[in-house]
Design a protein around this motif. Structure first.
Motif, PDB file in Angstrom:
ATOM      1  N   TYR A 235       9.535   0.295  -8.578  1.00 28.53           N
ATOM      2  CA  TYR A 235       8.108   0.014  -8.748  1.00 28.53           C
ATOM      3  C   TYR A 235       7.464   1.217  -9.420  1.00 28.53           C
ATOM      4  O   TYR A 235       7.848   2.364  -9.151  1.00 28.53           O
TER       5      TYR A 235
ATOM      6  N   GLU B 159      -4.385  -1.243  -1.005  1.00 31.80           N
ATOM      7  CA  GLU B 159      -3.748  -2.523  -0.708  1.00 31.80           C
ATOM      8  C   GLU B 159      -2.432  -2.271   0.023  1.00 31.80           C
ATOM      9  O   GLU B 159      -1.709  -1.325  -0.303  1.00 31.80           O
TER      10      GLU B 159
ATOM     11  N   GLU C 150       6.937   0.425   4.056  1.00 32.82           N
ATOM     12  CA  GLU C 150       5.629  -0.239   4.040  1.00 32.82           C
ATOM     13  C   GLU C 150       4.542   0.828   4.089  1.00 32.82           C
ATOM     14  O   GLU C 150       4.544   1.687   4.966  1.00 32.82           O
TER      15      GLU C 150
ATOM     16  N   MET D 164       1.424  -2.468   0.785  1.00 26.11           N
ATOM     17  CA  MET D 164       2.567  -2.652  -0.108  1.00 26.11           C
ATOM     18  C   MET D 164       3.851  -2.622   0.727  1.00 26.11           C
ATOM     19  O   MET D 164       3.959  -1.843   1.675  1.00 26.11           O
ATOM     20  N   ARG D 165       4.801  -3.444   0.351  1.00 26.33           N
ATOM     21  CA  ARG D 165       6.083  -3.485   1.057  1.00 26.33           C
ATOM     22  C   ARG D 165       7.214  -3.505   0.035  1.00 26.33           C
ATOM     23  O   ARG D 165       7.228  -4.327  -0.892  1.00 26.33           O
TER      24      ARG D 165
ATOM     25  N   GLU E 101       0.268   1.920   2.306  1.00 20.77           N
ATOM     26  CA  GLU E 101      -0.974   1.502   1.660  1.00 20.77           C
ATOM     27  C   GLU E 101      -1.027   2.138   0.285  1.00 20.77           C
ATOM     28  O   GLU E 101      -0.722   3.325   0.134  1.00 20.77           O
ATOM     29  N   HIS E 102      -1.417   1.374  -0.738  1.00 21.73           N
ATOM     30  CA  HIS E 102      -1.506   1.963  -2.072  1.00 21.73           C
ATOM     31  C   HIS E 102      -2.501   3.127  -2.022  1.00 21.73           C
ATOM     32  O   HIS E 102      -3.598   3.006  -1.463  1.00 21.73           O
TER      33      HIS E 102
END
Length: 559
Positions: free
Chosen positions: A360, A549, A541, A551-552, A543-544
């Motif tokens: 990612y 947001e 897991e 995220m996982r 948080e952005h």
């Protein structure tokens, strides 16, 4: 007169199909050579059948008083060119440091009439004097008096200060109410209130002086007794330091060139400077010194643990272990000079030919899948790492890139901070433990329960870095939740959820006898080496860092 051949054991088994190693064993990271394994097996057979001495290794259930031992075998050629092996144990065994068939210590401190025993006797006499003085009932009474007087003083002064605070409030209220009085009455009241304040302050001063005098009196009585103990403690300290210095000078280690160095010289340039307790008493230095002293040619070395595990360290019965770093590294570095030794595998870049997969990426962060045997950050001798690869991939990055780490041997997910603003948010999430991590591991054994929680505090092993210890006294809290995914006849696949992130936490919690008591497959520190460590950070897991947001990310283990 000691005969060197008394410690030389010819092989009982045939050596027909065993090729000798070309170089000597690198003692700090090795897999035992077949000829070392054979020597170790013959020594283990001897340990099971000998009747010359008794020692509780904890193999028959008596674990309370058990003391497991590290043993070493050194395969050698004697002056006639015959192959055999020398055997040694670490420290003392059966309350002795000299037993038949084993090489003697480099210096026998327990020999009758030795300066060490004489010195110990003097120190023990002083210890007895100190103990007797400290056990005097009068001392206990005086210590109690000092404690009680100090408590009374604190209570008395605190009570007076509370009274002063309360009176101050009352005087303030009286001053406020005096507005209705005549000028003369108001001035008279102010005078009286002011005098009350002065009296209270003087009373506090006198109270302090009273209790200072009382404390001085009872402390002086105690000091009179303590002054008899202090010189004895100083004398003990001086004698201990002198005895230690003399002892270090007796531990002199040879190398193949015949060069000799004592413990003080060997540790002079280390961070410790002073040799740690037990330095020179490990099996490997004993074996090599004996070989060099009596003209045996060293061929291969192996050390194994025999007995129940210690409380803190992870040691498994009949498992092989490298020499320790803290006690043995300075000694063995000197002893191996001039010998052809196997390459140090820790100097070879394990990441060569491997790629870091980016799963990612956006302008602020990335998530990568780190291969096993790949450094997260540059090491002492190897620069190649996730950090270096990411620095090359994101040359314009303003963030530090590395937010958290995985052990070199562990594979799996790592989050990368490309920008400064992302790093701040991601760091906070890791510090506050809001990031959820799940690891997958394959462990050596079959777990009966389906899930559980391990709470074992941990700290670094100061004598053998990078190994970690379980330590309830000085360790930091470490918690791991686990659950079984699958079982075979000999193995268990588990999910691991670390609440804390201590170094080697999952490896230690799996291997330690108070944890799962089953090391992770391929764990070369706490278990047995394999093609890789079967530990993978498979789910992450968070948080952005900018959009916040959830995220996982997930990448399955390839084992």
């Amino acid at each position: 007169m000691h005969s060197p051949e008394h410690c030389f054991t010819p092989f009982k088994a045939s050596l027909e199909n065993i090729e000798l190693p070309e170089r000597f064993t690198f003692p700090f990271y090795y897999e035992p050579h077949p000829i070392s394994l054979l020597a170790a097996q013959e020594l283990q057979q001897h340990l099971q059948t000998q009747t010359d001495w008794e020692h509780n290794f904890g193999l028959e259930g008596k674990t309370e008083t058990a003391i497991g031992k590290m043993f070493g075998v050194l395969v050698v050629k004697n002056k006639l060119g015959e192959l055999g092996y020398l055997s040694a144990f670490s420290g003392k065994m059966a309350d002795k440091n000299l037993l038949p068939g084993f090489v003697p210590p480099v210096f026998d401190m327990l020999r009758e009439g030795s300066f060490f025993l004489d010195g110990q006797d003097k120190i023990n006499m002083i210890n007895a004097q100190i103990k007797a003085l400290e056990a005097d009932p009068l001392r206990s009474q005086l210590m109690a008096n000092v404690k009680e007087t100090r408590h009374q003083a604190e209570t008395s002064l605190a009570t007076h200060r509370s009274m002063m605070v309360e009176n101050r409030k009352n005087r303030k209220m009286q001053r406020a109410a005096s507005a209705e009085m005549s000028v003369d009455d108001r001035n008279e009241l102010k005078k009286q209130l002011s005098q009350q304040s002065v009296v209270e302050k003087l009373q506090l001063r006198d109270l302090k002086l009273h209790w200072e005098a009382e404390l001085a009196r009872v402390t002086a009585e105690l000091d009179a007794l303590e002054n008899n103990i202090a010189p004895l403690k100083q004398e003990r300290k001086t004698l201990s330091a002198a005895l230690q210095k003399q002892l270090f000078a007796q531990y002199r280690f040879l190398n193949i060139r015949g060069e000799e160095k004592d413990l003080r010289e060997l540790f002079a340039n280390t961070t410790a400077v002073i040799p740690p307790a037990g330095a020179g008493e490990c099996a490997a230095p004993k074996l090599l010194h004996y070989a060099f002293k009596f003209g045996f040619e060293p061929i291969a070395l192996a050390e194994f643990w025999w007995g129940s595990s210690p409380k803190s360290e992870i040691r498994r019965h009949q498992h092989y272990y490298p020499a320790c770093q803290g006690k043995c590294q300075p000694i063995l570095s000197h002893m191996l000079e001039g010998m052809q030794v196997d390459e140090n595998p820790l100097l070879t870049n394990p990441a060569e030919g491997k790629q870091v997969e980016i799963i990612y990426q956006d302008e602020d962060m990335a998530v990568v899948n780190k291969p096993a045997e790949f450094l997260s950050v540059p090491g002492k001798t190897i620069e190649d790492s996730v950090y270096l690869r990411m620095k090359q991939h994101f040359p314009q990055a303003t963030g530090p890139l590395i937010v958290h780490r995985l052990d070199m041997s562990t594979s799996g997910l790592m989050v990368i901070a490309i920008t400064k603003r992302a790093n701040k948010s991601l760091q906070r999430q890791f510090i506050q433990r809001t990031v959820q991590k799940r690891y997958c591991a394959l462990i050596d054994g079959v777990l009966e329960q389906d899930s559980g929680i391990i709470n074992l505090p941990m700290r670094g092993d100061l004598d053998d870095r990078p190994r970690q210890l379980v330590c309830f006294e000085h360790g930091k809290p470490a918690e791991t939740k686990w659950e079984v995914i699958a079982r075979t006849e000999t193995l268990t696949k588990v999910h691991l959820y670390p609440k804390t992130g201590r170094t080697h936490q999952l490896r230690v919690h799996c291997a330690h006898h108070q944890g799962l008591n089953m090391p992770i497959i391929g764990d070369d520190l706490y278990g047995v080496k394999a093609n890789r460590l079967h530990l993978h950070a498979e789910t992450l897991e968070l948080e952005h860092p900018i959009t916040h947001e959830p995220m996982r990310f997930s990448v399955e283990a390839d084992f």
